[in-house]
Design an enzyme around this catalytic site. Sequence first.
Site, PDB file in Angstrom:
ATOM      1  N   GLU A 168      -3.438 -15.824 -23.585  1.00 23.70           N
ATOM      2  CA  GLU A 168      -2.404 -15.902 -22.549  1.00 23.70           C
ATOM      3  C   GLU A 168      -1.974 -17.331 -22.263  1.00 23.70           C
ATOM      4  OE1 GLU A 168      -3.768 -14.204 -18.840  1.00 23.70           O
ATOM      5  OE2 GLU A 168      -5.802 -14.940 -19.130  1.00 23.70           O
ATOM      6  N   ASP A 185       1.114 -13.839 -18.303  1.00 21.39           N
ATOM      7  CA  ASP A 185       0.925 -15.281 -18.179  1.00 21.39           C
ATOM      8  C   ASP A 185       1.516 -16.023 -19.369  1.00 21.39           C
ATOM      9  OD1 ASP A 185      -0.352 -15.971 -15.720  1.00 21.39           O
ATOM     10  OD2 ASP A 185      -2.053 -14.777 -16.398  1.00 21.39           O
ATOM     11  N   CYS A 212      -2.372  -6.431 -23.129  1.00 19.36           N
ATOM     12  CA  CYS A 212      -2.561  -5.823 -21.814  1.00 19.36           C
ATOM     13  C   CYS A 212      -1.545  -6.337 -20.801  1.00 19.36           C
ATOM     14  CB  CYS A 212      -3.987  -6.027 -21.320  1.00 19.36           C
ATOM     15  SG  CYS A 212      -4.484  -7.747 -21.280  1.00 19.36           S
ATOM     16  N   HIS A 227       0.820  -1.215   0.000  1.00 22.65           N
ATOM     17  CA  HIS A 227       0.000   0.000   0.000  1.00 22.65           C
ATOM     18  C   HIS A 227       0.852   1.264   0.000  1.00 22.65           C
ATOM     19  CE1 HIS A 227      -3.759  -2.135   1.692  1.00 22.65           C
ATOM     20  NE2 HIS A 227      -3.673  -2.205   0.390  1.00 22.65           N
TER      21      HIS A 227
HETATM   22  C1  PEP Z   1      -1.507 -11.129 -18.353  1.00 16.61           C
HETATM   23  O1  PEP Z   1      -1.493 -12.310 -18.011  1.00 16.61           O
HETATM   24  O2  PEP Z   1      -0.683 -10.637 -19.162  1.00 16.61           O
HETATM   25  C2  PEP Z   1      -2.513 -10.199 -17.793  1.00 16.61           C
HETATM   26  C3  PEP Z   1      -2.626  -8.965 -18.218  1.00 16.61           C
HETATM   27  O3  PEP Z   1      -3.303 -10.657 -16.808  1.00 16.61           O
HETATM   28  P1  PEP Z   1      -2.876 -10.781 -15.257  1.00 16.61           P
HETATM   29  O4  PEP Z   1      -1.542 -10.111 -15.094  1.00 16.61           O
HETATM   30  O5  PEP Z   1      -3.970 -10.152 -14.502  1.00 16.61           O
HETATM   31  O6  PEP Z   1      -2.808 -12.269 -15.077  1.00 16.61           O
HETATM   32 MG    MG Z   2      -3.188 -13.198 -17.018  1.00 17.48          MG
END
Ligand code: PEP
Ligand code: MG
Length: 567
Positions: A428, A452, A499, A186
């Site tokens: 992923e 992932d 992402c 935090h």
């Molecule tokens: C990923 O796996 O790249 C992703 C964006 O999801 P998370 O990091 O939430 O697993």
């Molecule tokens: Mg992921």
Amino acid sequence: MLKGIAVSDGIGIGKAIIIKEKIPEYNDRTVSDISAEILRLDNALSEFCRSTELLARKIEQSVGANEADIIRGHISIVKDPYFIGECEKLIKEGKCAEAAFENVSDMFITIFSSAAEELIRQRAADMRDVKNSVLKNLMGIQSTQLSSLPGNSVIITEELTPSMISELDKGKISAFVTETGGVTSHSAIIAKMMEIPAVMSVQNAVSILNDGETIIVDGIKGTVIRSPDDAELKKYIDLQIGYNKEKQSLELFRGKPCTCASGERFDVFCNIGKAEEANAAVENDGEGIGLMRSEFLFMNRNTAPTEQQQFEEYKKAAIIAGGRPVIIRTLDVGGDKSIPYLGIPQEDNPFLGLRAVRYCLKNIPVFKQQIRAILRASCFGNIKIMFPMISEISELRKCKAVVEECKDELKEEGISFDRDIKTGIMVETPAAAICADILAKECDFFSIGTNDLTGYVMSCDRGNESVSELYSCFQPAVLRMIEQTIKCAKNEHIPVGMCGEAAADPLMIPILMSFGLDEFSVSPSSVLKVKKYISSFSIDKANNIRENVISMSTVNEIIQYIKNSYQ
Ligand code: PEP
Ligand code: MG
């Protein structure tokens, strides 16, 4: 030079202020007037809640609502009926309020500290903060006056507690150095929001460093330099000027579309955890939300949020985004994100087990509740649904069937929703990347989850330090998976984003541009940086880099080559 974890970037230079938060010993005694002792604890807790709420309001104004909620989380700890019940039980056995409160707090600290998940382990720090504050109230001790520090102070402390941070005058602090805490703690989140350089987990910093000595904190590399000589000081002052200039130069990109040097357009979206963070996305020029991690809404509570609570949260994100796309990822529980009340059994390999859609498709009522909430919210903006951890087409079909079933229900109930809502997947798993051609035919969009994907492709745990040299998105195997996924999306004319953290990596950006990635989804604070990196490459240059990189065989070779391309 001392080393730690870089949690908030920038270079801070100033004089050390050592803060040793020491709780004086209390007189551990046996009490006979039980109700008076319970009243004493009640008063101390009420005072704690009152002052914490005041701090939360202050934080809300100076930092943000999310950070204020973190502080308010401390109030909910001491209002927990089980917690209070345990304290009262000990008082009834004759313990004084201080001892009762300390014993129960310590019990929680031990439980949190031994949890497997980092997020829960960090709650131990919150509990220690609460314990210290309430004990001080019971003993009538004033907290350290942090608001009257001299300018250019570098705070050195064992643990930077959220309540400590909220007392500080931002303008007087150059940097933070702590003995505990990590990137997701935090205090790290708040330090980042306050834009103050911070290095955490620096062993024995409090005893090694001296009050008043000059300290340089490199929040980019995670190092702390004490009593620098003139040459060192000059080097870091130059670095600091360079860093601040770079930060200012990013402002040139604010409010402008993201284009590369040859004029092609790319989208820069944001990853968020809670609806509230959509504000930071909009403020930082994000053109949409590329990933809303909905599981955050399910964490740190004892029961699942209701359909109505979820609806409110998704609606809020859509409204804040003001017509920009908002891609809501359905519940990604499992792996390293444990949500105890969902009842996922203990697994030998949680990353390969009942995770994300695998859980949702076996727990249809939970899944339907979420899909209904997302559909209902879809009238308030441009919402899309994204399924995580898809590894075969039948999973995608089952997820889409659940969406159709929920649509039928809502139609029957006369509740409106976006009938044309788009559905896509996170790519992923290696299976999804290899079969991206099959999946692309039945998806409206892809978003590549490199966090992932890298772990699964390289068969190494994304959080395990001892295999971290394998965990790189520049591994030829990972690059090939990304290229293949983007190619398949292009063949089916569907948009493809990323992402995972790789989307904000300056060395990865030219390769992704050349592969044809449409959308980069990054943390709000990285949007302008990503726009700047993209603007520095023409498509021809990016293609040239990709052509060379794709024939290279090692991570080091690839990274070195792209680094040279930036010069
Ligand atoms: C990923 O796996 O790249 C992703 C964006 O999801 P998370 O990091 O939430 O697993
Ligand atoms: Mg992921």
